[in-house]
Scaffold this motif. Structure first.
Motif, PDB file in Angstrom:
ATOM      1  N   ALA A   4      32.588  45.373  35.919  1.00  0.00           N
ATOM      2  CA  ALA A   4      33.413  44.435  36.670  1.00  0.00           C
ATOM      3  C   ALA A   4      34.206  43.553  35.718  1.00  0.00           C
ATOM      4  N   ARG A  45      34.275  46.125  46.873  1.00  0.00           N
ATOM      5  CA  ARG A  45      34.669  45.259  45.757  1.00  0.00           C
ATOM      6  C   ARG A  45      35.526  44.086  46.239  1.00  0.00           C
ATOM      7  N   GLU A  70      38.192  48.603  41.075  1.00  0.00           N
ATOM      8  CA  GLU A  70      38.417  47.471  40.178  1.00  0.00           C
ATOM      9  C   GLU A  70      39.902  47.315  39.862  1.00  0.00           C
TER      10      GLU A  70
END
Length: 258
Positions: free
Chosen positions: A3, A31, A232
């Motif tokens: 992350a 996410r 991400e």
């Protein structure tokens, strides 16, 4: 991918993710919720969506499942209204639904051709039609507004047997450039991600044995992308300052050479 973002940089955002029942869509929904967004997940498979929402809730996030076939225009508009009534208007749309059905053009698998056109083009356009008014309102209110669509490296690379799939992705990539001319001046960020090989269920849909073997071998031979890598990337694109638009991001496994 580890992350990169921390905290809740997407707090107060309302995110819509199509194609969210598995793979990149599901990972991105999780996410974005982790980073503070309220997330609405769209796909046909109700059971998968409900399981995803349960996982997001268990992790402390906020989400709602909206079972819908994005190839149906009226159904997508109804979904947009449902989301607005519960969460407010969307300001972050990850237009991700798609299918890959690779085969030689001489096989004349016209049902496969049409399915890709229906989902990869018509479905994408239906989501745009339903949510551009939301994004416009968000931008006019001074908020960040993002339309991020999943394309592919197949949009520009010449890959045997990928004719129809590649054509649909080329449409998406160029459409995004054209939409940016219109929507960018309204402060709506319009972007594409163009992944290389990702370890998702998408290759499982490939019916041509040779193409299926090519993808399976690639997954076995190199360290391919994971859905979390794409998630991400989408999160980062949405979290940068409002005046910054990361317009076209190609995401490749380091070892992918084709």
């Amino acid at each position: 991918m580890s992350a990169l973002l921390t905290g809740t940089p997407l707090a107060d955002r309302v995110a819509v993710i199509s194609g969210a029942s598995s793979g990149m869509g599901a990972a991105t929904a999780s996410r974005l919720a982790e980073l503070g967004a309220k997330v609405a997940v769209l796909a046909r498979r109700k059971d998968k969506l409900e399981a995803l929402v349960e996982r997001i809730h268990a992790a402390g996030g906020t989400a709602m499942a909206v079972p819908v076939d994005v190839t149906g225009r009226d159904a997508v508009h109804a979904a947009a209204q449902q989301i607005a009534e519960r969460f407010g208007q969307a300001d972050l749309v990850f237009n991700n639904a798609g299918v890959q059905l690779v085969s030689p053009i001489t096989d004349l698998r016209q049902d496969d051709w049409q399915r890709q056109i229906d989902l990869n083009i018509t479905g994408v356009m239906n989501v745009i039609g339903a949510f551009v008014p939301h994004l416009t309102a968000a931008a006019e209110a001074g908020k960040s507004a993002d339309l991020i669509t999943t394309s592919s490296i197949a949009a520009t690379r010449i890959l045997e047997k990928f004719s129809v799939y590649s054509g649909t992705k080329a449409y998406i990539s160029h459409l995004t450039r054209l939409l940016r001319v219109e929507l960018g001046r309204k402060n709506i960020r319009v972007a594409t991600i163009e992944p290389g090989m990702v370890d998702t269920e998408l290759p499982d849909h490939v019916t041509d044995p040779d193409a299926s073997k090519l993808m399976a071998d690639l997954i076995d031979q190199i360290d391919v992308l994971q859905s979390a890598d794409v998630a991400e990337t989408v999160a980062f694109m949405a979290a940068v300052p409002r005046h910054v638009n990361l317009t076209e991001i190609t995401i490749l496994p380091t070892a992918q050479a084709i």
